[in-house]
Write a protein that holds these residues in place. Structure first.
Motif, PDB file in Angstrom:
ATOM      1  N   UNK A  21     -58.495  38.909-112.349  1.00 25.71           N
ATOM      2  CA  UNK A  21     -57.131  39.088-112.853  1.00 25.71           C
ATOM      3  C   UNK A  21     -56.764  37.841-113.631  1.00 25.71           C
ATOM      4  N   UNK A  22     -55.909  38.016-114.633  1.00 21.62           N
ATOM      5  CA  UNK A  22     -55.618  36.909-115.538  1.00 21.62           C
ATOM      6  C   UNK A  22     -54.150  36.973-115.939  1.00 21.62           C
ATOM      7  N   UNK A  23     -53.460  35.860-115.802  1.00 29.73           N
ATOM      8  CA  UNK A  23     -52.069  35.804-116.242  1.00 29.73           C
ATOM      9  C   UNK A  23     -51.979  36.133-117.730  1.00 29.73           C
ATOM     10  N   UNK A  24     -50.831  36.607-118.150  1.00 30.94           N
ATOM     11  CA  UNK A  24     -50.588  36.909-119.554  1.00 30.94           C
ATOM     12  C   UNK A  24     -49.375  36.113-120.014  1.00 30.94           C
ATOM     13  N   UNK A  25     -49.539  35.377-121.099  1.00 35.79           N
ATOM     14  CA  UNK A  25     -48.449  34.585-121.646  1.00 35.79           C
ATOM     15  C   UNK A  25     -47.733  35.317-122.757  1.00 35.79           C
ATOM     16  N   UNK A  26     -46.883  34.608-123.497  1.00 38.10           N
ATOM     17  CA  UNK A  26     -46.182  35.219-124.629  1.00 38.10           C
ATOM     18  C   UNK A  26     -47.149  35.829-125.635  1.00 38.10           C
ATOM     19  N   UNK A  27     -46.715  36.867-126.297  1.00 32.38           N
ATOM     20  CA  UNK A  27     -47.479  37.581-127.325  1.00 32.38           C
ATOM     21  C   UNK A  27     -48.707  38.290-126.755  1.00 32.38           C
TER      22      UNK A  27
ATOM     23  N   UNK B 281     -60.245  35.397-109.044  1.00 35.87           N
ATOM     24  CA  UNK B 281     -61.347  36.330-108.770  1.00 35.87           C
ATOM     25  C   UNK B 281     -61.893  36.063-107.384  1.00 35.87           C
ATOM     26  N   UNK B 282     -62.617  37.036-106.839  1.00 32.02           N
ATOM     27  CA  UNK B 282     -63.348  36.787-105.594  1.00 32.02           C
ATOM     28  C   UNK B 282     -64.520  35.870-105.925  1.00 32.02           C
ATOM     29  N   UNK B 283     -65.030  35.175-104.941  1.00 33.57           N
ATOM     30  CA  UNK B 283     -66.081  34.189-105.169  1.00 33.57           C
ATOM     31  C   UNK B 283     -67.333  34.827-105.760  1.00 33.57           C
ATOM     32  N   UNK B 284     -67.658  36.036-105.340  1.00 37.87           N
ATOM     33  CA  UNK B 284     -68.877  36.666-105.849  1.00 37.87           C
ATOM     34  C   UNK B 284     -68.796  36.922-107.345  1.00 37.87           C
TER      35      UNK B 284
ATOM     36  N   UNK C 292     -63.391  39.179 -99.381  1.00 37.04           N
ATOM     37  CA  UNK C 292     -62.662  40.139-100.220  1.00 37.04           C
ATOM     38  C   UNK C 292     -61.459  39.510-100.923  1.00 37.04           C
ATOM     39  N   UNK C 293     -61.126  38.264-100.575  1.00 31.89           N
ATOM     40  CA  UNK C 293     -59.909  37.654-101.085  1.00 31.89           C
ATOM     41  C   UNK C 293     -60.141  36.963-102.428  1.00 31.89           C
ATOM     42  N   UNK C 294     -59.232  37.187-103.359  1.00 34.09           N
ATOM     43  CA  UNK C 294     -59.292  36.478-104.624  1.00 34.09           C
ATOM     44  C   UNK C 294     -58.866  35.032-104.420  1.00 34.09           C
ATOM     45  N   UNK C 295     -59.280  34.177-105.344  1.00 29.21           N
ATOM     46  CA  UNK C 295     -58.893  32.771-105.299  1.00 29.21           C
ATOM     47  C   UNK C 295     -58.534  32.325-106.719  1.00 29.21           C
ATOM     48  N   UNK C 296     -57.438  31.595-106.852  1.00 24.05           N
ATOM     49  CA  UNK C 296     -57.043  31.049-108.140  1.00 24.05           C
ATOM     50  C   UNK C 296     -58.111  30.070-108.611  1.00 24.05           C
ATOM     51  N   UNK C 297     -58.558  30.209-109.878  1.00 19.24           N
ATOM     52  CA  UNK C 297     -59.699  29.451-110.374  1.00 19.24           C
ATOM     53  C   UNK C 297     -59.319  28.244-111.220  1.00 19.24           C
TER      54      UNK C 297
END
Length: 494
Positions: A208-214, A225-228, A72-77
């Motif tokens: 989930x995705x970071x959001x930068x300027x603009x 995201x989770x691995x699945x 169930x855990x997300x992982x930074x990709x």
């Protein structure tokens, strides 16, 4: 005692209706023994895996997580993010938002001026996708991560000494511009553009995705995201862009995505190494999404592998290629191998600090405050609070206190921390991180605490050495794009 079938049904009941179907390697004509040999080879090479999911024809045949990582855990990709970006571009092309041969500057006319270099004016969308922008050096996502002004302006500052389309140069800057292009033409962030077009039909609920300027997603990194859900992206490509009978990606897109060219081991934002089967998404420290269309295979892996930050051909991929023929050779004659594979994958865990008998020194340092000498990380004070089965390391950084809670029982204790990464986490500085930590005494004067940031690849090790009224603190990390150790901090009891 539950039977295997009953246990599988119970597990299936816990998953939502969007989960991929579970089956066995043999049912899909694959060798469980081959999969197990691959996993054991990775372990023998000292490769630290966090998750492993293999699917054929969209059905999961093997899966496992290395505790404290979980399903169930997300992982930074990291740069696996680029595969999501490429998918968004493919969907935008299908909807006619822009064309592959369109000049990038045509969509950012306010950035053009009479002195704009000719090569920059010639740069096309396809040049961004194939990493042939004309740049002579790559730009890591960590370089722009701390910049709060326009990243489009940062892109326009990069020299373009080469004719676009003629020279391969991997860079996260080109991925960012693809994200910016989708946002400019669609009016929404790339994440929000993908939500109804990719995430919803594939049942991806975790991305989930970071959001930068603009309001622009970085494009080259920043997704978790989770691995699945990562596996689903690979499954989609293994099925030529078709999901449950519905065409998601344009006809021919997957073929182009997985084709490199002489001097370019890269398709459309996917790695496609010459002489190697399939193609794959690669992210720093061992994040992978492998696609083998001819075999109908998809493989997702998250990990923490040293030396793999900028080398897509070391560590995990050579072993995958080595064992792929054995895995695809056909089902095993004996079912015992499938049981062995299940047992292996269900028992994986990262080793915590071994349980130790509390040393006499603990009585003299428990709760005692040590004031730090001036240091680069601006650590002001250090406190180690010790209880029978757990402890808490409290660091005052600047004017704020941060703490990490850890088990003393040879287990992982889950918590959260706001402690800054201090340059050890590839430039990432989330406001808060989920942790699993353990600690113990190495000897009468040395205490070690390991902190696994379980939604990332990173694991910090804190070594505290006590000598009468003095203390030294050494902090290090398992993987990073820069230094692995912070300068030693010296402190004195008050």
């Amino acid at each position: 005692m539950q039977s295997k079938d009953t246990a599988d049904q119970a597990d299936a009941g816990k998953r939502d209706s969007h989960a991929l179907v579970r089956t066995t390697p043999g049912a899909q004509g694959l060798s469980a023994a081959g999969i197990l040999d691959l996993l054991r080879a990775m372990d023998a090479d000292g490769l630290e895996l966090h998750s492993f999911m293999l699917a054929r024809h969209g059905q999961v045949v093997a899966e496992g997580w290395w505790h404290p990582y979980t399903e169930e855990r997300m992982h930074m990709l990291h740069s696996v993010t680029k595969a999501f970006t490429a998918t968004g571009v493919g969907l935008a092309l299908r909807e006619g938002l822009f064309g592959l041969d369109d000049a990038v500057l045509d969509y950012f006319p306010e950035r053009a001026h009479p002195e704009t270099p000719a090569h920059l004016r010639k740069m096309r969308v396809i040049d961004l996708l194939t990493q042939t922008s004309g740049h002579d050096h790559g730009t890591s996502g960590s370089v722009w991560r701390g910049i709060s002004t326009s990243w489009i302006d940062e892109f326009m500052k990069i020299p373009v000494p080469h004719e676009p389309g003629t020279r391969f140069q991997y860079s996260s800057a080109t991925s960012f511009m693809l994200s910016a292009l989708v946002t400019r033409t669609s009016g929404v962030s790339l994440h929000d553009y993908l939500a109804p077009r990719l995430f919803a039909p594939l049942g991806m609920r975790s991305v989930k995705w970071d959001v930068g300027p603009e309001g622009i997603n970085p494009g080259g990194n920043g997704a978790s995201a989770v691995t699945e859900d990562l596996l689903k992206l690979a499954v989609l490509h293994a099925a030529d862009g078709v999901w449950n009978g519905q065409r998601i990606l344009p006809e021919g897109w997957v073929t182009a995505a997985g084709e490199g060219a002489p001097g370019r081991p890269y398709g459309l934002h996917w790695w496609a190494l010459p002489g190697r089967p399939g193609f794959y998404a690669f992210g720093a420290f061992g994040q992978y999404g492998f696609v083998f269309p001819e075999l109908g295979l998809a493989l997702a892996i998250t990990a923490a592998v040293r030396g793999s930050i900028s080398r897509p051909d070391v560590g995990i991929p050579p072993l995958v290629w080595q064992y792929l023929p054995q895995i695809a050779a056909g089902a095993d004659l004996h079912n015992r191998s499938e049981e062995q594979l299940r047992d292996y994958l269900s028992s994986r865990k990262l080793s915590p600090v071994h349980k130790t008998t509390p040393q006499l020194a603990a009585a003299g340092v428990n709760g005692r405050r040590f004031m730090a000498e001036p240091n680069e990380d601006d650590i002001r004070s250090i406190v180690l609070e010790i209880e029978p089965t757990c402890c808490r390391l409290v660091l005052e950084v600047g004017n704020r206190k941060h703490w990490i809670s850890a088990s003393l029982d040879g287990e992982w204790l889950e918590s959260r921390t706001t402690l800054p990464g201090a340059g050890l986490h590839h430039g990432y500085e989330p406001a808060e991180l989920v942790t699993a930590a353990s600690g113990g005494w190495s000897n009468a004067s040395e205490f070690t605490l390991q902190c696994q940031y379980v939604e990332t690849a990173f694991r910090d090790t804190f070594v505290l050495r006590f000598e009468r009224t003095a203390l030294t603190l050494q902090r290090s990390v398992n993987v990073n794009g820069a230094g692995m150790h912070r300068p030693l901090v010296r402190a004195h009891a008050i």
